[in-house]
Write a protein that holds these residues in place. Sequence first.
Motif, PDB file in Angstrom:
ATOM      1  N   TRP A 273       8.387  10.442 -13.271  1.00  0.00           N
ATOM      2  CA  TRP A 273       9.494   9.492 -13.296  1.00  0.00           C
ATOM      3  C   TRP A 273       9.731   8.904 -11.905  1.00  0.00           C
ATOM      4  CZ3 TRP A 273      11.162   8.013 -17.907  1.00  0.00           C
ATOM      5  CH2 TRP A 273      11.052   8.895 -18.993  1.00  0.00           C
ATOM      6  N   VAL A 274       9.683   9.747 -10.885  1.00  0.00           N
ATOM      7  CA  VAL A 274       9.909   9.272  -9.517  1.00  0.00           C
ATOM      8  C   VAL A 274       8.734   8.411  -9.052  1.00  0.00           C
ATOM      9  CG1 VAL A 274      10.363   9.968  -7.131  1.00  0.00           C
ATOM     10  CG2 VAL A 274      11.285  11.308  -9.013  1.00  0.00           C
ATOM     11  N   GLY A 275       7.528   8.779  -9.482  1.00  0.00           N
ATOM     12  CA  GLY A 275       6.356   7.964  -9.148  1.00  0.00           C
ATOM     13  C   GLY A 275       6.493   6.540  -9.650  1.00  0.00           C
ATOM     14  N   VAL A 276       7.102   6.382 -10.821  1.00  0.00           N
ATOM     15  CA  VAL A 276       7.337   5.048 -11.394  1.00  0.00           C
ATOM     16  C   VAL A 276       8.158   4.189 -10.435  1.00  0.00           C
ATOM     17  CG1 VAL A 276       8.640   3.817 -13.173  1.00  0.00           C
ATOM     18  CG2 VAL A 276       7.125   5.684 -13.824  1.00  0.00           C
TER      19      VAL A 276
ATOM     20  N   THR B 203       0.831  -1.207   0.000  1.00  0.00           N
ATOM     21  CA  THR B 203       0.000   0.000   0.000  1.00  0.00           C
ATOM     22  C   THR B 203       0.861   1.250   0.000  1.00  0.00           C
ATOM     23  OG1 THR B 203      -1.857  -1.060   1.139  1.00  0.00           O
ATOM     24  CG2 THR B 203      -1.690   1.319   1.333  1.00  0.00           C
ATOM     25  N   PHE B 204       1.887   1.262   0.849  1.00  0.00           N
ATOM     26  CA  PHE B 204       2.721   2.459   0.999  1.00  0.00           C
ATOM     27  C   PHE B 204       3.391   2.840  -0.321  1.00  0.00           C
ATOM     28  CE2 PHE B 204       6.662   4.693   1.948  1.00  0.00           C
ATOM     29  CZ  PHE B 204       6.211   5.686   2.808  1.00  0.00           C
ATOM     30  N   PHE B 205       4.027   1.885  -0.989  1.00  0.00           N
ATOM     31  CA  PHE B 205       4.782   2.212  -2.202  1.00  0.00           C
ATOM     32  C   PHE B 205       3.878   2.397  -3.418  1.00  0.00           C
ATOM     33  CE2 PHE B 205       8.201   0.462   0.414  1.00  0.00           C
ATOM     34  CZ  PHE B 205       9.165   1.450   0.236  1.00  0.00           C
ATOM     35  N   TRP B 206       2.800   1.599  -3.499  1.00  0.00           N
ATOM     36  CA  TRP B 206       1.855   1.766  -4.614  1.00  0.00           C
ATOM     37  C   TRP B 206       1.210   3.146  -4.568  1.00  0.00           C
ATOM     38  CZ3 TRP B 206      -3.468   0.984  -2.653  1.00  0.00           C
ATOM     39  CH2 TRP B 206      -4.433   1.444  -3.566  1.00  0.00           C
ATOM     40  N   LEU B 207       0.592   3.495  -3.434  1.00  0.00           N
ATOM     41  CA  LEU B 207      -0.128   4.758  -3.351  1.00  0.00           C
ATOM     42  C   LEU B 207       0.830   5.932  -3.197  1.00  0.00           C
ATOM     43  CD1 LEU B 207      -3.012   5.726  -3.514  1.00  0.00           C
ATOM     44  CD2 LEU B 207      -3.183   5.548  -1.024  1.00  0.00           C
ATOM     45  N   GLY B 208       1.982   5.678  -2.579  1.00  0.00           N
ATOM     46  CA  GLY B 208       2.991   6.741  -2.481  1.00  0.00           C
ATOM     47  C   GLY B 208       3.492   7.154  -3.854  1.00  0.00           C
ATOM     48  N   GLY B 209       3.773   6.154  -4.710  1.00  0.00           N
ATOM     49  CA  GLY B 209       4.209   6.457  -6.077  1.00  0.00           C
ATOM     50  C   GLY B 209       3.157   7.230  -6.843  1.00  0.00           C
ATOM     51  N   TYR B 210       1.898   6.831  -6.643  1.00  0.00           N
ATOM     52  CA  TYR B 210       0.788   7.543  -7.276  1.00  0.00           C
ATOM     53  C   TYR B 210       0.710   8.985  -6.777  1.00  0.00           C
ATOM     54  CZ  TYR B 210      -4.144   8.872  -8.000  1.00  0.00           C
ATOM     55  OH  TYR B 210      -5.303   9.541  -8.330  1.00  0.00           O
ATOM     56  N   SER B 211       0.849   9.190  -5.477  1.00  0.00           N
ATOM     57  CA  SER B 211       0.669  10.515  -4.876  1.00  0.00           C
ATOM     58  C   SER B 211       1.783  11.481  -5.227  1.00  0.00           C
ATOM     59  CB  SER B 211       0.565  10.387  -3.350  1.00  0.00           C
ATOM     60  OG  SER B 211      -0.547   9.611  -2.983  1.00  0.00           O
ATOM     61  N   ILE B 212       2.980  10.963  -5.462  1.00  0.00           N
ATOM     62  CA  ILE B 212       4.087  11.836  -5.867  1.00  0.00           C
ATOM     63  C   ILE B 212       3.689  12.649  -7.090  1.00  0.00           C
ATOM     64  CG2 ILE B 212       6.404  11.840  -6.905  1.00  0.00           C
ATOM     65  CD1 ILE B 212       7.068   9.455  -5.077  1.00  0.00           C
ATOM     66  N   ALA B 213       3.033  11.982  -8.036  1.00  0.00           N
ATOM     67  CA  ALA B 213       2.620  12.667  -9.269  1.00  0.00           C
ATOM     68  C   ALA B 213       1.264  13.353  -9.119  1.00  0.00           C
ATOM     69  CB  ALA B 213       2.580  11.664 -10.424  1.00  0.00           C
ATOM     70  N   TYR B 214       0.297  12.669  -8.473  1.00  0.00           N
ATOM     71  CA  TYR B 214      -1.060  13.209  -8.439  1.00  0.00           C
ATOM     72  C   TYR B 214      -1.168  14.496  -7.632  1.00  0.00           C
ATOM     73  CZ  TYR B 214      -6.053  13.730  -7.830  1.00  0.00           C
ATOM     74  OH  TYR B 214      -7.318  14.252  -7.825  1.00  0.00           O
ATOM     75  N   THR B 215      -0.401  14.627  -6.569  1.00  0.00           N
ATOM     76  CA  THR B 215      -0.465  15.834  -5.745  1.00  0.00           C
ATOM     77  C   THR B 215      -0.245  17.088  -6.573  1.00  0.00           C
ATOM     78  OG1 THR B 215       0.306  14.626  -3.797  1.00  0.00           O
ATOM     79  CG2 THR B 215       0.535  17.022  -3.744  1.00  0.00           C
ATOM     80  N   TYR B 216       0.632  16.999  -7.553  1.00  0.00           N
ATOM     81  CA  TYR B 216       0.999  18.177  -8.367  1.00  0.00           C
ATOM     82  C   TYR B 216       0.404  18.086  -9.773  1.00  0.00           C
ATOM     83  CZ  TYR B 216       4.131  18.818  -4.474  1.00  0.00           C
ATOM     84  OH  TYR B 216       4.627  18.997  -3.198  1.00  0.00           O
ATOM     85  N   ILE B 217      -0.736  17.397  -9.885  1.00  0.00           N
ATOM     86  CA  ILE B 217      -1.305  17.135 -11.204  1.00  0.00           C
ATOM     87  C   ILE B 217      -1.713  18.413 -11.935  1.00  0.00           C
ATOM     88  CG2 ILE B 217      -3.639  16.760 -10.274  1.00  0.00           C
ATOM     89  CD1 ILE B 217      -2.038  14.852 -13.209  1.00  0.00           C
ATOM     90  N   SER B 218      -2.285  19.385 -11.221  1.00  0.00           N
ATOM     91  CA  SER B 218      -2.744  20.611 -11.900  1.00  0.00           C
ATOM     92  C   SER B 218      -1.593  21.417 -12.497  1.00  0.00           C
ATOM     93  CB  SER B 218      -3.561  21.479 -10.936  1.00  0.00           C
ATOM     94  OG  SER B 218      -4.772  20.846 -10.624  1.00  0.00           O
ATOM     95  N   PRO B 219      -0.561  21.798 -11.699  1.00  0.00           N
ATOM     96  CA  PRO B 219       0.564  22.510 -12.320  1.00  0.00           C
ATOM     97  C   PRO B 219       1.286  21.668 -13.356  1.00  0.00           C
ATOM     98  CG  PRO B 219       1.044  21.976 -10.024  1.00  0.00           C
ATOM     99  CD  PRO B 219      -0.408  21.700 -10.236  1.00  0.00           C
TER     100      PRO B 219
END
Length: 403
Positions: free
Chosen positions: A363-366, A210-226
Amino acid sequence: MSNTWKVYLLALVTFLVGTSEYVISGILDKISNTMGISVTSAGQLVTIFSFVYAIGTPILMALTAKVERQKLLVWALGIFVIGNVLSFVLPGYASFLAARVIMALGAGMVVVTALDIAAKIAAPGKQASAIATVVMGFTASLIIGVPLGRIVAAQFGWKAVFGILALAGLVAMFVLYVIIPRIQGDKPIPLSKQLALLKKGNVALGLAITFFWLGGYSIAYTYISPYLLDVAGLKEGMLSGVLLAFGIASLLGSKFGGFSTDKWGVFPTLSGGMLLHVIALLLLSLTVTYTHAWLPIVILLILWSFAAWSSGPTQQVNLVRIEPNYSGIMLSLNQSMMQLSMAAGAAIGGVMVDRVSLSSITWVGVVGVAIAIVIVTFLRARMSAGSQGIGESIWMKFKKACN
């Protein structure tokens, strides 16, 4: 009102709570511009909310275990409303950050209490369906809440989003007080007993997924608008529609994940979904590097969201299967781990935006999701070993190798 409609009302309440958490990602650029802060600083509003939610919720729920459920839900929603009112009226970044802390404390209690009430008022044999409906309300905030928040922010300013949430929450408090039946609390489960499960190798590995799957997702999604505006080159007028498509894809992915788990099993669904998650992020990263054509970018965003959320229901089944006698505790621990991973993802994404570039977040989310795939493979091998002795031997060798 029938109990079925009461469950839908609880789902609506979790929709409000989910919107308060996720909407930040949809209006991050506006918060940054209005407050005169960096995108990274604005992104930490996600970090603080998720961290407080993860740490505060199990503690508060343990302390209030004996409190009558309807009363607890109304009071928790009141705390949530206060956080939104403060977000709306107080100026400055520091005060908004403090308001997010209050909001998160109320939000966590609202979600857990709503799930508890839904399970208790559901018809016999319908408890799982009632819980799924309430969870769907939370998920719907991604689909409807985030793009609506973007529209409201564009028309009336981003603070209006929290003013509307406060008003809706206030109305919900009165409705819940009248409609939800009085239900006694439960015998408290000591936090020590809950945390003791973390010492078990399979549990630790399951939560690490859970930590790495959703963490990887959140790295990118948090800044999705900019990211979409400044890196992908999408126009402001398209953003709300793109976020809506992104949300719908998350719902479809979640539905497919449940279907796939039933048909093909937990580990094939987790591995396949996360592999597709990695491929979608890689293709998105390459596409925005070489072209700003909106159609392939939107298609890859939809694929990313679909793949990412296909792992959601599967991972919950996975954790319950690991410790079937402690299913409630496992789901609670998973909720906390999800919020911790989102906090960590937002923080890591902020560091990458500051020190590398905004384009680096995918890239980091990957990397995060790829680590999750490795853990899934290891857990599968460990559980298929059959003997606990063999499994513990593998686990000890793994820890020794890491050290």
